[in-house]
Motif scaffolding. Structure first.
Motif, PDB file in Angstrom:
ATOM      1  N   ARG A  15       0.623  -1.117  -0.021  1.00 28.43           N
ATOM      2  CA  ARG A  15       0.098   0.118   0.070  1.00 28.43           C
ATOM      3  C   ARG A  15       0.783   1.286   0.025  1.00 28.43           C
ATOM      4  NH1 ARG A  15      -3.568  -0.197   5.524  1.00 28.43           N
ATOM      5  NH2 ARG A  15      -2.492  -1.982   6.178  1.00 28.43           N
ATOM      6  N   ASP A  16       1.876   1.134   0.634  1.00 33.31           N
ATOM      7  CA  ASP A  16       2.817   2.461   0.660  1.00 33.31           C
ATOM      8  C   ASP A  16       3.141   2.954  -0.566  1.00 33.31           C
ATOM      9  OD1 ASP A  16       4.414   1.366   3.806  1.00 33.31           O
ATOM     10  OD2 ASP A  16       2.455   2.167   3.394  1.00 33.31           O
ATOM     11  N   GLU A  17       3.700   1.926  -1.465  1.00 28.57           N
ATOM     12  CA  GLU A  17       3.939   2.308  -2.929  1.00 28.57           C
ATOM     13  C   GLU A  17       2.749   2.633  -3.567  1.00 28.57           C
ATOM     14  OE1 GLU A  17       6.349  -1.360  -1.765  1.00 28.57           O
ATOM     15  OE2 GLU A  17       4.652  -0.577  -1.154  1.00 28.57           O
ATOM     16  N   LEU A  18       1.604   1.990  -3.523  1.00 29.49           N
ATOM     17  CA  LEU A  18       0.544   1.930  -4.470  1.00 29.49           C
ATOM     18  C   LEU A  18      -0.364   3.254  -4.296  1.00 29.49           C
ATOM     19  CD1 LEU A  18      -0.547  -1.811  -4.220  1.00 29.49           C
ATOM     20  CD2 LEU A  18       0.380  -0.548  -6.368  1.00 29.49           C
ATOM     21  N   GLN A  19      -0.169   3.592  -2.930  1.00 26.34           N
ATOM     22  CA  GLN A  19      -0.900   4.818  -2.749  1.00 26.34           C
ATOM     23  C   GLN A  19      -0.359   6.116  -3.381  1.00 26.34           C
ATOM     24  OE1 GLN A  19      -1.744   5.076   1.222  1.00 26.34           O
ATOM     25  NE2 GLN A  19       0.134   4.963   1.948  1.00 26.34           N
ATOM     26  N   LEU A  20       0.882   6.076  -3.733  1.00 26.36           N
ATOM     27  CA  LEU A  20       1.671   7.217  -4.362  1.00 26.36           C
ATOM     28  C   LEU A  20       1.348   7.095  -5.770  1.00 26.36           C
ATOM     29  CD1 LEU A  20       5.061   6.962  -2.305  1.00 26.36           C
ATOM     30  CD2 LEU A  20       3.029   8.540  -2.183  1.00 26.36           C
ATOM     31  N   GLU A  21       1.402   5.715  -6.470  1.00 27.84           N
ATOM     32  CA  GLU A  21       1.084   5.635  -7.742  1.00 27.84           C
ATOM     33  C   GLU A  21      -0.288   5.647  -8.277  1.00 27.84           C
ATOM     34  OE1 GLU A  21       4.883   2.260  -7.564  1.00 27.84           O
ATOM     35  OE2 GLU A  21       3.131   1.625  -8.287  1.00 27.84           O
ATOM     36  N   ILE A  22      -1.297   5.286  -7.486  1.00 33.79           N
ATOM     37  CA  ILE A  22      -2.485   5.452  -7.950  1.00 33.79           C
ATOM     38  C   ILE A  22      -3.555   6.292  -6.812  1.00 33.79           C
ATOM     39  CG2 ILE A  22      -4.522   3.964  -8.806  1.00 33.79           C
ATOM     40  CD1 ILE A  22      -2.709   1.553  -8.527  1.00 33.79           C
ATOM     41  N   PRO A  23      -3.457   7.506  -7.049  1.00 33.58           N
ATOM     42  CA  PRO A  23      -3.963   8.340  -6.098  1.00 33.58           C
ATOM     43  C   PRO A  23      -5.486   8.291  -6.173  1.00 33.58           C
ATOM     44  CG  PRO A  23      -2.817   9.682  -7.795  1.00 33.58           C
ATOM     45  CD  PRO A  23      -2.518   8.340  -8.023  1.00 33.58           C
ATOM     46  N   GLN A  24      -5.988   7.675  -7.197  1.00 37.45           N
ATOM     47  CA  GLN A  24      -7.422   7.902  -7.648  1.00 37.45           C
ATOM     48  C   GLN A  24      -8.169   6.923  -6.419  1.00 37.45           C
ATOM     49  OE1 GLN A  24      -5.250   7.128  -9.834  1.00 37.45           O
ATOM     50  NE2 GLN A  24      -6.074   7.789 -11.860  1.00 37.45           N
ATOM     51  N   VAL A  25      -7.184   6.122  -5.850  1.00 43.99           N
ATOM     52  CA  VAL A  25      -7.996   5.259  -4.588  1.00 43.99           C
ATOM     53  C   VAL A  25      -8.295   5.931  -3.373  1.00 43.99           C
ATOM     54  CG1 VAL A  25      -7.592   3.138  -3.203  1.00 43.99           C
ATOM     55  CG2 VAL A  25      -6.993   3.367  -5.632  1.00 43.99           C
ATOM     56  N   ASP A  26      -9.372   5.948  -3.081  1.00 45.46           N
ATOM     57  CA  ASP A  26      -9.593   7.005  -1.882  1.00 45.46           C
ATOM     58  C   ASP A  26      -8.862   6.323  -0.616  1.00 45.46           C
ATOM     59  OD1 ASP A  26     -11.864   8.922  -2.902  1.00 45.46           O
ATOM     60  OD2 ASP A  26     -12.138   6.822  -4.023  1.00 45.46           O
ATOM     61  N   ALA A  27      -9.057   4.960  -0.362  1.00 37.92           N
ATOM     62  CA  ALA A  27      -8.402   4.511   0.813  1.00 37.92           C
ATOM     63  C   ALA A  27      -7.826   3.010   0.548  1.00 37.92           C
ATOM     64  CB  ALA A  27      -9.268   4.442   1.941  1.00 37.92           C
ATOM     65  N   TRP A  28      -6.750   2.822   1.279  1.00 37.13           N
ATOM     66  CA  TRP A  28      -6.219   1.402   1.232  1.00 37.13           C
ATOM     67  C   TRP A  28      -6.287   0.689   2.569  1.00 37.13           C
ATOM     68  CZ3 TRP A  28      -3.994  -0.116  -3.581  1.00 37.13           C
ATOM     69  CH2 TRP A  28      -3.778   0.979  -4.622  1.00 37.13           C
ATOM     70  N   PHE A  29      -6.674  -0.711   2.679  1.00 35.66           N
ATOM     71  CA  PHE A  29      -6.841  -1.297   3.913  1.00 35.66           C
ATOM     72  C   PHE A  29      -5.988  -2.738   3.837  1.00 35.66           C
ATOM     73  CE2 PHE A  29      -9.960   1.414   5.259  1.00 35.66           C
ATOM     74  CZ  PHE A  29     -10.533   2.025   4.053  1.00 35.66           C
ATOM     75  N   GLY A  30      -5.566  -3.156   4.871  1.00 34.85           N
ATOM     76  CA  GLY A  30      -4.760  -4.321   4.900  1.00 34.85           C
ATOM     77  C   GLY A  30      -5.814  -5.611   5.141  1.00 34.85           C
ATOM     78  N   THR A  31      -5.308  -6.670   5.319  1.00 31.23           N
ATOM     79  CA  THR A  31      -6.159  -7.918   5.626  1.00 31.23           C
ATOM     80  C   THR A  31      -7.092  -7.950   6.380  1.00 31.23           C
ATOM     81  OG1 THR A  31      -4.276  -9.083   6.098  1.00 31.23           O
ATOM     82  CG2 THR A  31      -4.560  -9.119   3.649  1.00 31.23           C
ATOM     83  N   MET A  32      -6.593  -7.476   7.498  1.00 30.29           N
ATOM     84  CA  MET A  32      -7.329  -7.423   8.984  1.00 30.29           C
ATOM     85  C   MET A  32      -8.024  -6.080   9.408  1.00 30.29           C
ATOM     86  SD  MET A  32      -6.496 -10.544   9.512  1.00 30.29           S
ATOM     87  CE  MET A  32      -4.967 -11.742   8.864  1.00 30.29           C
ATOM     88  N   GLU A  33      -8.180  -5.231   8.190  1.00 31.69           N
ATOM     89  CA  GLU A  33      -8.656  -4.038   8.619  1.00 31.69           C
ATOM     90  C   GLU A  33     -10.277  -3.912   8.315  1.00 31.69           C
ATOM     91  OE1 GLU A  33      -4.237  -1.854   8.533  1.00 31.69           O
ATOM     92  OE2 GLU A  33      -6.041  -1.453   6.897  1.00 31.69           O
ATOM     93  N   LEU A  34     -11.115  -4.693   8.315  1.00 32.10           N
ATOM     94  CA  LEU A  34     -12.519  -4.518   7.942  1.00 32.10           C
ATOM     95  C   LEU A  34     -13.068  -3.592   8.917  1.00 32.10           C
ATOM     96  CD1 LEU A  34     -15.063  -5.219   6.489  1.00 32.10           C
ATOM     97  CD2 LEU A  34     -15.180  -7.206   7.565  1.00 32.10           C
ATOM     98  N   PRO A  35     -12.831  -3.430  10.027  1.00 33.14           N
ATOM     99  CA  PRO A  35     -13.628  -2.574  11.048  1.00 33.14           C
ATOM    100  C   PRO A  35     -13.055  -0.844  10.237  1.00 33.14           C
ATOM    101  CG  PRO A  35     -12.645  -4.215  12.230  1.00 33.14           C
ATOM    102  CD  PRO A  35     -12.086  -4.439  11.125  1.00 33.14           C
ATOM    103  N   LEU A  36     -11.921  -1.002   9.990  1.00 38.81           N
ATOM    104  CA  LEU A  36     -11.478   0.488   9.462  1.00 38.81           C
ATOM    105  C   LEU A  36     -12.238   0.865   8.233  1.00 38.81           C
ATOM    106  CD1 LEU A  36      -7.786   0.831  10.013  1.00 38.81           C
ATOM    107  CD2 LEU A  36      -9.315   1.956  11.310  1.00 38.81           C
ATOM    108  N   LEU A  37     -12.178  -0.319   7.331  1.00 33.85           N
ATOM    109  CA  LEU A  37     -13.183   0.095   6.219  1.00 33.85           C
ATOM    110  C   LEU A  37     -14.573   0.421   6.643  1.00 33.85           C
ATOM    111  CD1 LEU A  37     -12.872  -2.237   2.903  1.00 33.85           C
ATOM    112  CD2 LEU A  37     -14.929  -1.458   3.496  1.00 33.85           C
TER     113      LEU A  37
END
Ligand code: SF4
Length: 435
Positions: A95-117
């Motif tokens: 996610r660290d690299e991808l969020q810089l490369e694809i700014p259209q994504v509003d938010a990135w979540f890990g495999t255990m972050e459903l509550p955050l999503l």
């Protein structure tokens, strides 16, 4: 920007990767639904919010995930959707690299972050929704995840980097999930994990898969229990008595073995030898004579020579697996094998995997010929053209063989079991008529 013709707050979930990721999507959709958010799966409908549940396992899968994200990023730029969220293994890992490369994504979540999503929807994670998920498989079968993560040191594998350490679910939770699934009309449950045979070691201090299987046989409505992702090293032999005793437990075992050369098994850090593996398989077949064994092989791991490959094909020819799949080695950073030189050219990997699949085609055909004249219990999955298509207890959905029954021979209901007399066979399919 107003998204043209899109209904507000409608979510479409896109799932990539394995059955474990599919279960995560089903749980996520169950939570969104319970928070009154309309959700759909893999559809091209009028949703204005997209959630992509990605896979980050090997190169091809990673590329497919990135291509899918980019496609929806363009769609967002063109006003097709309002919000784009990304979760799952690729997001966990990059996610660290991808969020810089694809700014259209509003938010990135890990495999255990459903509550955050869920917070993005002003929704709370509802703990009382055990087993409550929106099924995406055919109504009569479902995957049941019995643990998360993995403690194994396999040299080529990035999964522990994305899914963390092995965490078993309590037996009570899994049984409750199975009951909930049975209540929805599910007849076949497919037990999945990164390493199902490790089940219980973390929670109960001992391998408890046999106990779990036993408990699941008591769930009314469930008629087939299928076991995937067993690991050969430290295999809990007690499950074989449980499998042999209970007709509900399919005489089927998915056990990835990855190679047949001792040198390669050592380099892959599988903790087992070819000889021990062969003894285990002999024990499986001794305890359950008609067991169908599914396995996978990894072709082209660093250090694999023509001689090693020869040992793999000998192993496959001698063992005659009922079902076999191949992966070509993918050089994954932060795995143990990444320190080694990826010295097997892609063309050789491809050539070797073709050779293995040709061998397996012949073996599968030989084994299928032996089923002609037998009557087998078949679960009807669908109607396709002039045929009803189903599976025996020796076949898992989407990856294994199928049984084709001419529809002209009589009407069959999808989701029902029926006895089928096998009349002919091909490499990977059987043909038959209601017995
Ligand atoms: S058992 Fe090995 S291959 Fe399977 S998920 Fe664990 S580390 Fe990866």
């Amino acid at each position: 920007m107003k998204t043209k013709g899109k209904k507000k707050n409608q979510v479409n979930v896109i799932t990539l990767g394995c059955a474990k990721n599919l279960v995560d999507s089903e749980v996520m959709m169950g939570q969104l639904n319970a928070n009154n958010i309309t959700v759909s799966h893999q559809s091209t409908n009028s949703a204005d919010i997209i959630i992509i549940n990605t896979c980050g396992f090997i190169e091809n899968a990673k590329q497919e995930s990135i291509d899918t994200i980019l496609r929806y990023a363009d769609y967002k730029d063109s006003g097709g959707i309002e919000k784009l969220y990304v979760t799952g293994c690729l997001s966990q890992r990059y996610r660290d690299e991808l969020q810089l490369e694809i700014p259209q994504v509003d938010a990135w979540f890990g495999t255990m972050e459903l509550p955050l999503l869920l917070k993005k929807f002003k929704a709370d994670y509802k703990h009382d929704l055990v087993g409550e998920r929106i099924l995406t498989t055919d109504a009569h079968y479902a995957y049941l995840k019995i643990s998360e993560g993995c403690d194994r040191p396999c040299s080529f594998c990035a999964i522990p980097l994305m899914r963390g350490k092995h965490v078993s679910k309590p037996i009570e939770t899994i049984v409750l999930e199975a009951k909930t699934l049975a209540g929805k009309g599910v007849k076949e449950i497919i037990l999945i994990a990164q390493d199902s045979t490790f089940y219980g070691l973390d929670l109960y201090g001992k391998r408890n898969l046999a106990i779990l299987l036993e408990r699941l046989t008591e769930v009314d409505g469930i008629e087939w229990i299928r076991l995937h992702y067993a690991f050969p090293t430290g295999f809990p032999l007690d499950i074989l008595d449980t499998m042999a005793y209970h007709p509900k437990i399919c005489n089927y075992l998915d056990i990835p073995l990855q190679h047949g050369s001792n040198k390669m098994l050592r380099l892959m850090r599988r903790g087992i030898t070819r000889e021990k593996t062969e003894r285990l398989i002999a024990t499986l077949r001794d305890k359950i004579p008609d067991i169908a064994i599914r396995t996978t092989m990894i072709i082209g791991h660093p250090g694999e020579t023509e001689q090693d490959f020869q040992e793999m094909t000998d192993f496959i020819l001698n063992t005659k697996f009922d079902r076999l799949g191949v992966f070509t080695y993918s050089h994954e950073e932060n795995t143990h094998a990444y320190q080694m030189k990826d010295d097997v050219p892609e063309s050789v990997k491809l050539e070797r995997s073709n050779i293995v699949m040709e061998i397996q085609e012949r073996i599968s055909n030989q084994l299928n010929q032996q089923k002609i004249g037998k009557t087998l219990k078949v679960l009807i999955d669908r109607k396709e053209g002039a045929y009803f298509v189903g599976r025996t207890e020796y076949d898992s959905p989407e990856v294994d063989n199928e049984v084709l029954i001419e529809a002209s021979k009589g009407y069959l209901r999808i989701g029902d079991f029926c006895n089928v007399l096998i009349t002919s066979a091909e490499d990977f399919d059987l043909y038959g008529a209601p017995a």
